[in-house]
Design a protein around this motif. Sequence first.
Motif, short mmCIF file in Angstrom:
data_model
loop_
_atom_site.label_atom_id
_atom_site.label_comp_id
_atom_site.label_asym_id
_atom_site.label_seq_id
_atom_site.Cartn_x
_atom_site.Cartn_y
_atom_site.Cartn_z
N THR A 1 -6.64 -1.08 2.88
CA THR A 1 -7.36 0.15 2.55
C THR A 1 -8.87 -0.06 2.64
OG1 THR A 1 -6.92 -0.43 0.23
CG2 THR A 1 -5.63 1.36 1.20
N VAL B 1 -2.10 3.75 6.18
CA VAL B 1 -1.76 2.32 6.22
C VAL B 1 -0.28 2.15 6.56
CG1 VAL B 1 -1.53 0.22 4.83
CG2 VAL B 1 -3.59 1.62 4.63
N ARG C 1 -9.39 3.00 -3.50
CA ARG C 1 -8.05 3.37 -3.01
C ARG C 1 -7.30 4.27 -3.98
NH1 ARG C 1 -7.64 -1.86 -5.01
NH2 ARG C 1 -5.81 -2.42 -6.21
N ARG D 1 -11.13 2.39 4.71
CA ARG D 1 -12.36 2.95 4.16
C ARG D 1 -13.55 2.67 5.07
NH1 ARG D 1 -16.97 0.81 3.33
NH2 ARG D 1 -15.97 -1.05 2.48
N TRP E 1 -8.03 8.36 -2.98
CA TRP E 1 -7.74 9.05 -1.72
C TRP E 1 -6.83 10.26 -1.90
CZ3 TRP E 1 -11.13 8.18 1.76
CH2 TRP E 1 -11.67 6.92 1.98
N SER F 1 0.85 -1.19 0.00
CA SER F 1 0.00 0.00 0.00
C SER F 1 0.88 1.23 0.00
CB SER F 1 -0.91 0.02 1.23
OG SER F 1 -1.72 1.17 1.25
N HIS G 1 -0.82 4.18 0.89
CA HIS G 1 -1.60 5.14 1.67
C HIS G 1 -0.86 5.48 2.95
CE1 HIS G 1 -4.80 7.14 3.79
NE2 HIS G 1 -5.56 7.09 2.70
#
Length: 429
Positions: free
Chosen positions: A294, A38, A355, A298, A358, A33, A35
Amino acid sequence: MHNPTSILKDLVKQVHDPDLAKEERRGIPSVCSAHPVVLEAALRRAARNKTPVLIEATCNQVNQEGGYTGMTPADFRNLVTSIAERVSCPIDAVILGGDHLGPNPWKHLPPEDAMARAGQMVEAYASAGFLKLHLDTSMGCAGEPAALADAVVAERAAFLASRAEAVAPGMAVYVVGTEVPVPGGAQEALDHLVPTTAHAARSTATITREIFSRTLSEEVWSRVLALVVQPGVEFGVENTIFYERRKARDLVETLDELPGIIFEAHSTDYQTVGNLRSLVEDGFSVLKVGPALTFALREALFSLDGLASVLRPERTSLVSVLNDIMRANPSFWKDHYDSDRADTLCLYSYSDRIRYYWTHPNVQRAVSSLLGDLEETGLPDPLISQFLPKLYERVRTGEIPREGKALVLAAVEDVLDDYSVACAPSKQA
């Protein structure tokens, strides 16, 4: 101090240790990931538990042209490093990897052009200090069939390895092979999946070793530690195919013929802890997880969005902002979801195509607004119980701070906790 390559090599040794029972085998989750939340959750866990953490970026997320995140490999490394420093995670505990490194982002181009760009990408990853490189050259490019012969795949993988060796000689460990269906989850409902055959696994390893040894060296081949195969696990937009070890028995037994090699399992998202543990015991020592992380993020944000809307009914919801943006910019989901069910699937699918959105400025503003609203209104116990029941007791006891971001981090960490249990020897789980 952790030695990243030694951690991975130890996983290989234990799988091929005749005196070690399967129940004593360890594994490692691979956090796939980009993000930031994360990544923060994974790095916080590693700091708190004093364990190594494997974090991988994919070719579509991060490449020399920016990928869909806008980050180069050096940018991604800097992001991970900055978060690690902020949460007091020792940088030597972090293993950086690159996933599906190959021509996939450019497969619409002729093979020479696509492979040239893939070579530049691998150089960028190796130069930025990524140590675990999954070389995936299985896909056909413009004018080629969708699936390529093993020898062609191996020759292209060796070419990519040569680019890594040119900029960081002797540093990387490699993963070869790929899984079917495509990474990121299947695009349709699934009711069964056939594991990679023992013959196919042996053939891939044999041909790749011959070409690596001939065109590079035996020493480079000795750093090919894992083979990606399909153990029979996958997730679609709304369902999951669970691991059935009896169906993978022949595949698992081929590990005895592959010294120095372990299996890497992709698309393990949404498996049960018991199934993940079975995979580790059967020699799938690296468990890739991405969309499930993710997805949990979410879920937590949507739950907080619902909670905030009870307290402030007049606010613009995060859900509505995301829905509008995904509808206006369908490129990341239109080939994955049926148009007549897009309203539901865009927001709630296991494939979690959400994802990709974002990083949109409007979405980032909506998330910031949500967390700001929660700071002003507070998080009353009854509403936490209603909207985040899995976290409710831990908030009440003070284990989780009564803050919006802390709840999102906890939701992601719960998924990582499942992987941690699955990757521990059974007697410690």
